[in-house]
Design an enzyme around this catalytic site. Structure first.
Site, PDB file in Angstrom:
ATOM      1  N   GLU A 118       0.828  -1.199   0.000  1.00 32.00           N
ATOM      2  CA  GLU A 118       0.000   0.000   0.000  1.00 32.00           C
ATOM      3  C   GLU A 118       0.867   1.256   0.000  1.00 32.00           C
ATOM      4  O   GLU A 118       0.623   2.207  -0.749  1.00 32.00           O
ATOM      5  CB  GLU A 118      -0.915   0.049   1.230  1.00 32.00           C
ATOM      6  CG  GLU A 118      -1.776  -1.174   1.435  1.00 32.00           C
ATOM      7  CD  GLU A 118      -1.124  -2.205   2.349  1.00 32.00           C
ATOM      8  OE1 GLU A 118      -0.016  -2.697   2.036  1.00 32.00           O
ATOM      9  OE2 GLU A 118      -1.722  -2.526   3.377  1.00 32.00           O
ATOM     10  N   CYS A 144      -2.357  -2.509   7.495  1.00 34.55           N
ATOM     11  CA  CYS A 144      -1.972  -2.316   8.894  1.00 34.55           C
ATOM     12  C   CYS A 144      -2.297  -0.886   9.318  1.00 34.55           C
ATOM     13  O   CYS A 144      -2.765  -0.075   8.520  1.00 34.55           O
ATOM     14  CB  CYS A 144      -0.470  -2.594   9.057  1.00 34.55           C
ATOM     15  SG  CYS A 144       0.580  -1.344   8.269  1.00 34.55           S
TER      16      CYS A 144
END
Length: 138
Positions: A71, A97
């Site tokens: 990401e 996360c």
């Protein structure tokens, strides 16, 4: 969600899974695509920063602290382009996360579609708190 959107979500998630195969990480290979207006504007996979050796784990099979998540790679890559992630959808093979969720919020991404759960779910709760739509397609 309509059937056409579900088909698109599934297709982009499959593409993110294929992109994850580029990762040199041994423990977990993660891929991400940023899509806006039905166009892929960025991509990423987990790995070391540019110019570093392509080894993600140390001798004890623990991820090195400087390994970037898929990401983060996709978001920083679009930041270096002429594109904007504002209003985009992030397709990622694993639930983001906490650190990546903060980047997602700040980059204006409005939707996250993921495949596999992550053992720590703090990122999910943060995304939901920020009003970002989060969809799991196993």
């Amino acid at each position: 969600m309509n059937e056409k959107q579900h088909q698109r979500d599934y297709m982009y998630l499959r593409m993110a899974s294929t992109w994850a195969e580029n990762s040199y990480c041994e423990r977990r290979k993660v891929g991400a695509l940023l899509v806006k207006d039905k166009m892929i504007i960025s991509d990423g996979y987990n790995g070391t920063p540019s110019g570093f050796e392509n080894v993600c784990e140390d001798e004890n099979n623990v991820s090195k602290p400087y390994v970037l998540h898929a990401e983060a790679n996709a978001i920083t890559k679009v930041a270096r382009s002429n594109n904007s992630s504002d209003g985009a959808t992030l397709y990622v093979t694993t639930l983001p996360c906490m650190e990546c969720s903060k980047l997602i919020i700040q980059s204006g991404i409005k939707r996250v579609v993921y495949k596999e759960d992550y053992r720590i779910r703090d990122g999910l709760y943060l995304l939901q708190r920020a009003g970002i739509e989060v969809v799991q397609i196993p």
